[in-house]
Scaffold this motif. Structure first.
Motif, mmCIF file in Angstrom:
data_model
loop_
_atom_site.group_PDB
_atom_site.id
_atom_site.type_symbol
_atom_site.label_atom_id
_atom_site.label_comp_id
_atom_site.label_asym_id
_atom_site.label_seq_id
_atom_site.Cartn_x
_atom_site.Cartn_y
_atom_site.Cartn_z
ATOM 1 N N GLU A 28 0.801 -1.227 0.000
ATOM 2 C CA GLU A 28 0.000 0.000 0.000
ATOM 3 C C GLU A 28 0.832 1.274 0.000
ATOM 4 O O GLU A 28 0.290 2.368 -0.064
ATOM 5 N N ALA A 29 2.147 1.149 0.090
ATOM 6 C CA ALA A 29 3.014 2.319 0.206
ATOM 7 C C ALA A 29 2.995 3.161 -1.076
ATOM 8 O O ALA A 29 3.188 2.655 -2.177
ATOM 9 N N VAL A 30 2.759 4.449 -0.919
ATOM 10 C CA VAL A 30 2.711 5.384 -2.052
ATOM 11 C C VAL A 30 4.082 5.466 -2.729
ATOM 12 O O VAL A 30 4.169 5.616 -3.943
ATOM 13 N N CYS A 31 5.159 5.327 -1.961
ATOM 14 C CA CYS A 31 6.507 5.466 -2.514
ATOM 15 C C CYS A 31 6.848 4.377 -3.532
ATOM 16 O O CYS A 31 7.808 4.528 -4.291
ATOM 17 N N CYS A 59 5.298 10.965 1.673
ATOM 18 C CA CYS A 59 4.938 10.218 2.885
ATOM 19 C C CYS A 59 3.653 10.755 3.517
ATOM 20 O O CYS A 59 2.838 9.977 4.021
ATOM 21 N N ARG A 108 1.005 11.819 2.298
ATOM 22 C CA ARG A 108 -0.238 11.354 1.677
ATOM 23 C C ARG A 108 -0.336 9.823 1.634
ATOM 24 O O ARG A 108 -1.233 9.266 1.012
ATOM 25 N N CYS A 109 0.584 9.168 2.305
ATOM 26 C CA CYS A 109 0.645 7.703 2.276
ATOM 27 C C CYS A 109 -0.241 7.089 3.361
ATOM 28 O O CYS A 109 -0.148 7.469 4.532
ATOM 29 N N MET A 128 1.922 5.358 6.326
ATOM 30 C CA MET A 128 3.058 6.117 6.848
ATOM 31 C C MET A 128 3.447 5.659 8.257
ATOM 32 O O MET A 128 4.627 5.476 8.546
ATOM 33 N N CYS A 132 5.185 2.285 8.182
ATOM 34 C CA CYS A 132 6.510 2.466 7.590
ATOM 35 C C CYS A 132 7.474 3.063 8.622
ATOM 36 O O CYS A 132 8.609 2.605 8.772
#
Length: 132
Positions: A41-44, A74, A76-77, A80, A83
């Protein structure tokens, strides 16, 4: 088990900066088996590799700008916090993880260690009691 999102970023960073492989650390494995699911699911995972890890000999102004851009990703993740917890538990020595730089994570870890030491200290044995 999926790899942490930054592992693929580290590989891409090495490929993006030939001859600078030493600046990118070896990827690490999650500390616990249950850490795996948040990676997907991480945006990065969808962002630029060089954003989260510094190239060799990066000027300070460029580093600060890059770190702020990584922190915006981060922010908007949806994972976060997971992580950040991963990076503090490992501890991850490089890069931006969970919205914190490596230096910021070192400060958080030092505070946590100090707080734990304070809590372990028995009542009446602290510096204030000794002065009394």
């Amino acid at each position: 088990m999926p790899h942490p999102p930054h592992q693929s970023l580290q590989v891409a960073a090495v490929q993006s900066f030939p001859g600078r492989a030493a600046a990118v650390p070896k990827p690490r494995v999650p500390a616990r088996a249950e850490d795996g699911p948040w990676h997907a699911e991480a945006v990065c995972r969808r962002d630029e590799a060089g954003l989260f890890f510094a190239p060799s000999k990066e000027p300070t102004a460029a580093r600060l700008s890059r770190e702020e851009a990584a922190k915006r990703v981060c922010a908007r993740c949806p994972v976060m916090v997971a992580c950040r917890e991963h990076a503090l538990l490992q501890p991850e020595p490089y890069g931006v993880w969970g919205g914190l730089t490596a230096a910021e994570r070192r400060v958080v870890l030092a505070r946590m260690r100090r707080r734990a030491a304070e809590l372990r200290q028995a009542p009446g044995t602290g510096p204030i009691a000794a002065a009394g």
